[in-house]
Motif scaffolding. Structure first.
Motif, PDB file in Angstrom:
ATOM      1  N   LEU A   1      -7.528  -0.799   3.696  1.00 58.30           N
ATOM      2  CA  LEU A   1      -6.781  -1.600   2.724  1.00 58.30           C
ATOM      3  C   LEU A   1      -6.538  -0.822   1.443  1.00 58.30           C
ATOM      4  O   LEU A   1      -5.400  -0.685   0.978  1.00 58.30           O
ATOM      5  CB  LEU A   1      -7.545  -2.891   2.414  1.00 58.30           C
ATOM      6  N   TYR A   2      -7.597  -0.318   0.884  1.00 59.18           N
ATOM      7  CA  TYR A   2      -7.541   0.337  -0.418  1.00 59.18           C
ATOM      8  C   TYR A   2      -6.693   1.602  -0.403  1.00 59.18           C
ATOM      9  O   TYR A   2      -5.956   1.883  -1.360  1.00 59.18           O
ATOM     10  CB  TYR A   2      -8.978   0.635  -0.866  1.00 59.18           C
TER      11      TYR A   2
ATOM     12  N   ILE B   1      -0.956  -7.747  -5.494  1.00 53.84           N
ATOM     13  CA  ILE B   1      -1.466  -6.670  -4.626  1.00 53.84           C
ATOM     14  C   ILE B   1      -2.538  -5.879  -5.357  1.00 53.84           C
ATOM     15  O   ILE B   1      -3.589  -5.554  -4.792  1.00 53.84           O
ATOM     16  CB  ILE B   1      -0.319  -5.740  -4.190  1.00 53.84           C
ATOM     17  N   TRP B   2      -2.286  -5.575  -6.631  1.00 53.02           N
ATOM     18  CA  TRP B   2      -3.231  -4.778  -7.413  1.00 53.02           C
ATOM     19  C   TRP B   2      -4.560  -5.491  -7.567  1.00 53.02           C
ATOM     20  O   TRP B   2      -5.628  -4.877  -7.433  1.00 53.02           O
ATOM     21  CB  TRP B   2      -2.623  -4.453  -8.772  1.00 53.02           C
TER      22      TRP B   2
ATOM     23  N   ARG C   1       2.322  -3.300   6.389  1.00 58.53           N
ATOM     24  CA  ARG C   1       0.903  -3.522   6.115  1.00 58.53           C
ATOM     25  C   ARG C   1       0.079  -3.360   7.378  1.00 58.53           C
ATOM     26  O   ARG C   1      -1.001  -2.764   7.359  1.00 58.53           O
ATOM     27  CB  ARG C   1       0.700  -4.913   5.514  1.00 58.53           C
TER      28      ARG C   1
ATOM     29  N   SER D   1      -5.867  -7.677  -5.559  1.00 56.92           N
ATOM     30  CA  SER D   1      -6.554  -7.641  -4.264  1.00 56.92           C
ATOM     31  C   SER D   1      -7.159  -6.264  -4.009  1.00 56.92           C
ATOM     32  O   SER D   1      -8.297  -6.147  -3.550  1.00 56.92           O
ATOM     33  CB  SER D   1      -5.567  -7.994  -3.144  1.00 56.92           C
ATOM     34  N   LEU D   2      -6.394  -5.228  -4.306  1.00 51.45           N
ATOM     35  CA  LEU D   2      -6.854  -3.851  -4.071  1.00 51.45           C
ATOM     36  C   LEU D   2      -8.161  -3.575  -4.806  1.00 51.45           C
ATOM     37  O   LEU D   2      -9.109  -3.025  -4.233  1.00 51.45           O
ATOM     38  CB  LEU D   2      -5.758  -2.885  -4.501  1.00 51.45           C
TER      39      LEU D   2
ATOM     40  N   GLU E   1      -3.019   0.552   3.358  1.00 51.43           N
ATOM     41  CA  GLU E   1      -2.210  -0.662   3.421  1.00 51.43           C
ATOM     42  C   GLU E   1      -1.682  -1.093   2.053  1.00 51.43           C
ATOM     43  O   GLU E   1      -0.495  -1.408   1.905  1.00 51.43           O
ATOM     44  CB  GLU E   1      -3.025  -1.796   4.039  1.00 51.43           C
ATOM     45  N   ARG E   2      -2.554  -1.135   1.054  1.00 53.40           N
ATOM     46  CA  ARG E   2      -2.113  -1.620  -0.264  1.00 53.40           C
ATOM     47  C   ARG E   2      -1.100  -0.677  -0.923  1.00 53.40           C
ATOM     48  O   ARG E   2      -0.115  -1.146  -1.513  1.00 53.40           O
ATOM     49  CB  ARG E   2      -3.313  -1.868  -1.170  1.00 53.40           C
TER      50      ARG E   2
END
Length: 422
Positions: free
Chosen positions: A233-234, A194-195, A258, A197-198, A237-238
């Motif tokens: 997202l940032y 996840i990190w 999410r 992707s963020l 969601e994340r």
């Protein structure tokens, strides 16, 4: 122009919020954080940043005092800590309350604050902003601290370059904080993914925003994509996904969380775009029309252009062509742009879309967690606040003394953060 005085660092003098009783049980410790999430995050941030600054001091005293200390100050000073709050309540709504998850959530919340520091410092450099949270932006303060005028060629070059390094340092500290957080192996792998992707999504969103601004526009679909990457997202969601991972939530719960976060985050950005044009500066904390002057490729603008083109409305297109990206637009010009947004139906369309996204966020959250339990109730309030629900929600709480939908809460991710969820 007059030289801006240097602002001395206050990191060493910042008061440390009181810590909970170390003899407390795991559930009691989680309960103490429930009562004051922001205070708990700040306590953890103080400890993490004190260690980072001490390490910087061992490398070089001037580096520590002039750059590392400034990054620490910036991280601790201001902001609503929305990302750590979303992480925390996402975890709690999924049922976690053990000591290990509690400690990890607070450290990961600090990592989110540090990556936000990186984003804001770099954002101010790219936007050439002089102020942040009512104080000189980092690149301005660094030039002044070096005895240089931020408006001189030499001072501007130094301040900009040093601020890039400051943002890089904040990102490095964020990564270090994640890497050094104790996590069970399966949970660590999930959070690591996840990190990663963020971080990449944050950069991608900023690039799409810059590209659209430089090229003079983008389609409605691309504008939504940018809002999703740069804001939803940032920022929403994340953090929720990290909280779900800490609680070892199942795939269905995580997917629903999410989805709720993504919808709420995009709804926020759409409402923020509307406020940037139609908002009252006394309430939003930023001048109305700046998005037009800067040529921001917002969804609102893209919809207006597409509708004007489809209708063959040359007059509306001429108004937008003259005003968008023109730093010298008059109030009359801005009034004409608002008229185009109204006449094309773009404003009404964006408002309806934001409302649908908000409703979908609430519905998806209800599919993921029990919104009548403490964690779910708090998370529902946060998502409603993020997505701009005007209806109000719930009484005041220790973590949010004004209530989730007090006037102060309504601006939780706009004025304080420069007008973006970022």
């Amino acid at each position: 122009m007059a030289r801006i005085p240097a602002v001395e660092h206050s990191f060493a003098a910042c008061p440390l919020p009181p810590s909970p009783d170390p003899s407390a049980t795991a559930s009691t410790a989680a309960g103490a954080v429930d009562a004051d999430v922001v205070g708990a995050v700040l306590r953890t941030a103080r400890a993490v940043l004190a260690e980072r600054v001490a390490q910087a001091s061992e490398i070089d005293a001037s580096f520590a005092g002039e750059l590392a200390g400034r990054v620490a100050d910036f991280t601790l000073d201001g902001g609503k800590r929305m990302r750590p709050r979303l992480l925390w309540w996402g975890m709690r709504a999924c049922g976690a309350a053990d000591a290990g998850s509690t400690a990890a959530a607070l450290r990961l919340g600090v990592a989110l604050e540090l990556i936000q520091t990186c984003a804001l410092i770099h954002d101010d450099v790219m936007d050439r902003s002089r102020l942040r949270r009512g104080k000189p932006a980092v690149h301005i303060g660094l030039a002044a601290r070096a005895g240089l005028s931020p408006d001189s060629e030499r001072g501007s070059a130094f301040g900009t370059s040093a601020a890039v390094l400051a943002g890089d340092l904040a990102l490095a500290w964020a990564d270090d904080t994640v890497a050094e957080t104790a996590l069970p192996a399966p949970v660590g792998r999930r959070i690591g993914a996840i990190w990663r992707s963020l971080r990449t999504e944050m950069v991608a969103g900023q690039y799409l925003d810059l590209h659209g601004q430089a090229t003079g526009g983008s389609s409605a679909a691309r504008a939504i994509r940018t809002a999703c990457l740069k804001s939803a997202l940032y920022s929403v969601e994340r953090p929720l996904a990290i909280g779900a991972a800490l609680a070892d939530a199942d795939e269905h719960t995580t997917a629903a969380l999410r989805s709720a976060g993504r919808c709420a985050g995009i709804a926020f950005q759409l409402r923020d775009d509307l406020l940037g044009v139609f908002g009252d500066p006394a309430r939003t904390g930023k001048p109305s029309g700046d998005d037009i002057r800067e040529g921001k490729p917002t969804y609102l603008l893209a919809v207006a252009r597409e509708r004007a083109e489809a209708a063959g409305d040359e007059g509306a297109l001429a108004v937008l062509g003259h005003a968008v990206g023109n730093a010298d637009v008059t109030e009359g010009d801005l009034g004409d742009v608002r008229g185009v947004f109204e006449a094309t139906g773009a404003r009404a369309h964006v408002e309806r879309k934001a409302e649908r996204l908000r409703d979908h966020a609430v519905r998806r959250l209800g599919e993921a967690v029990d919104v009548d339990a403490l964690g779910g109730r708090q998370l529902l309030g946060l998502l409603r606040t993020v997505s701009g629900d005007p209806s109000g929600f719930g009484p005041a709480t220790p973590d949010d003394p004004g209530g989730h939908h007090s006037p102060a809460a309504a601006g939780v991710l706009s004025a304080a953060e420069g007008g973006h969820v970022r």
